[in-house]
Design an enzyme around this catalytic site. Structure first.
Site, PDB file in Angstrom:
ATOM      1  N   TYR A  31      -0.641   3.754   1.136  1.00  0.00           N
ATOM      2  CA  TYR A  31      -0.774   4.754   0.061  1.00  0.00           C
ATOM      3  C   TYR A  31       0.291   5.840   0.250  1.00  0.00           C
ATOM      4  O   TYR A  31       1.362   5.574   0.784  1.00  0.00           O
ATOM      5  CB  TYR A  31      -2.185   5.355   0.046  1.00  0.00           C
TER       6      TYR A  31
ATOM      7  N   LYS B 287      -3.380  -6.878  -2.275  1.00  0.00           N
ATOM      8  CA  LYS B 287      -2.125  -6.650  -3.023  1.00  0.00           C
ATOM      9  C   LYS B 287      -0.945  -7.307  -2.312  1.00  0.00           C
ATOM     10  O   LYS B 287       0.034  -7.705  -2.942  1.00  0.00           O
ATOM     11  CB  LYS B 287      -1.871  -5.153  -3.191  1.00  0.00           C
TER      12      LYS B 287
END
Ligand code: GLU
Length: 305
Positions: free
Chosen positions: A241, A64
């Site tokens: 996260y 990502k």
């Protein structure tokens, strides 16, 4: 330095038994939870490695970082910012619980699945196959590893079971955030997550981000400094996260983890780090990997705070 890394690997390997290898992508469940590899490259280009640093694993969410970079390089900051925000979501990476707020770009970021899937649309290319090929080329270019390729078994496994990501892509379409065919966008995303790398490749990519887009080993400017700043800032707040805040305390530098067990650590102005240990904590971060980075950060005073 080599002795320090070996000591960290020795101390942290037992964490493998306390975490859980990802199994929602069936192929990932075959990983050996006792693996732990660590590699760092400093500003002089000196590389230090320990443990299973040569093992290849799929990058998963670590990619990502480069999806964001390529979207920035191809489409510019304005378009990226209008499609996805930069705030931590406080939600798991694959959440589709947006029911308390309408799905808008402002409440997703490039490091959650929804954001990364959306950003695939901003990568240039006539087809999604071409967009993916350009992303793979960029990954090879920044890592200096021309052998990087897709792990076809993991790709097929994720494609076969990736219904949550399918739901996210269709939700993006439903809210008018993307207009291309959802399955084609996902093809690019699934393949991207399945690119294999090792700790050395992650460390080399991170080293470029740590030096404003410049490869200190060759002196070459690989991308604009402003994009390094954008990506590093996003990694700092969203890269681990919904454990990003805790990692800011424990590691103290921008980092991106993936459910394959890899973590890429960017220590601005100082070094690039790659860690791999497939057993994960409850938030999806490599358990031994985070502990190893914490010990490394303490030993070398890597926290930027
Ligand atoms: N390919 C994985 C997924 O989309 C990436 C998740 C991750 O590494 O966080 O579920």
């Amino acid at each position: 330095m080599d002795a320090l890394l070996q000591d960290i690997v020795r101390q942290c390997r037992p964490y493998g038994a306390l975490g859980k290898v990802a199994n929602y992508i069936p192929e990932l469940s075959k990983a050996d939870p006792d693996k732990l590899g660590l590699c760092l490259i400093d500003s002089e280009g000196s590389m230090h490695c320990a443990g299973d640093w040569q093992d290849y694993f799929t990058m998963q969410s670590v990619i990502k970082t480069l999806i964001l970079l390529l979207a920035l390089m191809d489409s510019g900051i304005g378009r990226v910012r209008s499609l996805v925000g930069v705030e931590a979501t406080g939600k798991p990476f694959d959440t589709f619980n947006y029911s308390d707020q309408a799905l808008t770009g402002a409440n997703i970021n490039p490091m959650v699945n929804t954001g990364a899937i959306a950003l695939c649309t901003l990568i240039h290319g006539e087809t999604y196959g071409e967009k993916f090929r350009r992303l793979l080329e960029l990954t090879r270019y920044l890592s200096g590893d021309d052998t990087l390729e897709v792990d076809e078994a993991v790709y097929r496994s994720e494609k076969a079971t990736g219904n949550k990501n399918r739901a996210l892509a269709y939700m993006l379409k439903a809210y008018g955030m993307v207009s291309d065919d959802a399955d084609e966008i996902l093809e690019c995303y699934f393949r991207a997550c399945s690119i294999k790398a090792n700790c050395a490749a992650l460390a080399r990519i991170a080293l470029v981000f740590a030096h404003h887009g410049r490869d200190v080993t060759t002196g070459e400017q690989r991308f604009a400094p402003i994009y390094a700043r954008y990506v590093n800032a996003t990694l700092m707040t969203c890269g681990m996260y919904d454990g990003s805040g805790e990692f800011a305390l424990r590691g103290g530098f921008p980092a991106k983890s993936g459910v394959g067990g890899g973590i890429m650590g960017v220590v601005p102005g100082r070094m690039g780090i790659g860690v791999f240990a497939p057993a994960l904590d409850k938030k999806g971060n490599s358990l031994a990997g985070v502990n190893a980075l914490e010990l490394l950060s303490e030993a070398l005073e890597l926290s930027v705070f």
